[in-house]
Design an enzyme around this catalytic site. Structure first.
Site, PDB file in Angstrom:
ATOM      1  CB  ALA A 239      -0.911  -0.016   1.229  1.00 29.47           C
ATOM      2  CE  LYS A 240      -0.354   7.044  -3.372  1.00 24.64           C
ATOM      3  NZ  LYS A 240      -0.925   6.142  -4.328  1.00 24.64           N
ATOM      4  NE  ARG A 241      -0.637   0.695   5.972  1.00 27.97           N
ATOM      5  CZ  ARG A 241      -1.737   0.408   5.278  1.00 27.97           C
ATOM      6  NH1 ARG A 241      -2.354   1.338   4.561  1.00 27.97           N
ATOM      7  NH2 ARG A 241      -2.237  -0.827   5.291  1.00 27.97           N
ATOM      8  CG  ASP A 242       3.584  -1.020   2.607  1.00 25.10           C
ATOM      9  OD1 ASP A 242       3.757  -1.106   3.832  1.00 25.10           O
ATOM     10  OD2 ASP A 242       2.659  -1.590   2.005  1.00 25.10           O
ATOM     11  N   GLY A 243       5.876   3.169   1.609  1.00 27.41           N
ATOM     12  CA  GLY A 243       7.046   3.924   1.143  1.00 27.41           C
ATOM     13  C   GLY A 243       6.961   4.247  -0.329  1.00 27.41           C
TER      14      GLY A 243
END
Ligand code: GLU
Length: 306
Positions: A239-243
């Site tokens: 997901a986006k929050r994974d960097g």
């Protein structure tokens, strides 16, 4: 598209930028099609979850990686007449019914001890005329469901082998009148001469429903290959929050599209900077069968403005 030689496709939903997992799936779909002499098309599945401008960015990212496609890009929203015609044919054959259930009612009913998990329990399947009229009078917009004559269907997946899964009375047309994904995907693949479907294995559980629907519509069931997703280090979907997970993120860090391509190729067990270089080496049999875990060394945190 040239139906005589068959065709594969990539069918993104334009809900945002493609992340590395989606790009890898697109690359695989391209490799499967090109390595078997098939045409390769792009279909934007824009009946749902549309973010403005996302489709153009998705196409630009695919092109930046060196992927090419045949024919014009197809948009699902321009094909509604075909979808509704298929729904009408099913209705004329007695294969549909209106459903007035809310999401909440379905969840409660599906949790009951009878019936397979994740299947619509058939609440509205056999309503009497009077019951139907009463529920209509509530003013709820009715969805249209398939009156399925089976509860299971088996497909053969090129990577996963035989797969048997649930076929319930799934939605063909949503309450707002929009064709449902499971209907549109089957109608479009059949109409476009798509005989090879390569996509993320999160869609494997929906595939028996789609293959069964294809048979009801008199269409050939395509060859399927469901490819493993990309996971983060916690084993969760990327997901986006994974960097730095999109091409734009990686570019902002100074990586070229070729470097990103090389990373995708490496995840598949190949060394290549361009799709055509990879195509020469490609064979489905040597693909990894487990998810690609994106290591933190692979994902660089996007730098923040000071
Ligand atoms: N549009 C679907 C998605 O992005 C994929 C549908 C398909 O490949 O059949 O999840």
């Amino acid at each position: 598209m040239g139906t005589h030689r068959g065709a594969g496709r990539f069918a993104p939903s334009p809900s945002g930028d493609l992340h590395l997992g989606n790009l890898r799936t697109a690359l695989l779909a391209w490799l499967f099609a090109r390595s078997t002499g098939r045409a390769f098309g792009i279909r934007i599945e824009d009946l749902d979850r549309v973010r403005s401008g996302a489709d153009e960015r998705q196409l630009a990212d695919l092109a930046a990686l060196g992927l090419d496609w045949d024919g014009p890009v197809v948009r699902q929203s321009e094909r509604l007449t075909l979808h509704h015609a298929a729904i009408d044919r099913l209705t004329a054959a007695g294969l549909t019914y209106e459903c007035y259930c809310t999401r909440r009612e379905i969840q409660q009913a599906a949790a009951a001890p009878h019936g397979p998990m994740g299947a619509y329990p058939g609440t509205c399947r056999d309503l009497s005329e009077a019951e139907r009229t009463a529920r209509c009078a509530d003013g709820r917009p009715a969805a249209l469901r398939l009156r399925s004559r089976t509860t299971e269907f088996e497909i053969v997946d090129g990577l996963r082998g035989r797969y048997r899964g649930i076929v319930d009375d799934f939605v063909l047309r949503r309450g707002d009148g929009t064709p449902a994904y499971n209907l549109a995907v089957v109608v479009d693949d059949a109409d476009q001469g798509i005989d090879q479907v390569v996509r993320g294995d999160d869609l494997l559980p929906s595939t028996p429903r789609q293959a069964y629907l294809a048979t009801l519509l008199g269409a050939n069931v395509p060859r399927y290959a469901h490819v493993p997703l990309v996971l983060n280090q916690d084993g969760k979907r990327l997901a986006k929050r994974d960097g730095a997970v999109t091409l734009a993120d990686r570019r902002a860090l100074g990586e070229s599209p070729q470097q990103v391509f090389a990373l995708l190729a490496d995840s598949l067990g190949f060394r290549a900077n361009h799709p055509h270089e990879l195509l020469e080496q490609f064979a489905p049999a040597v693909l990894p069968t487990t998810p690609w875990i994106l290591a933190s060394g692979d994902v660089v945190e996007p730098s923040r403005n000071p």
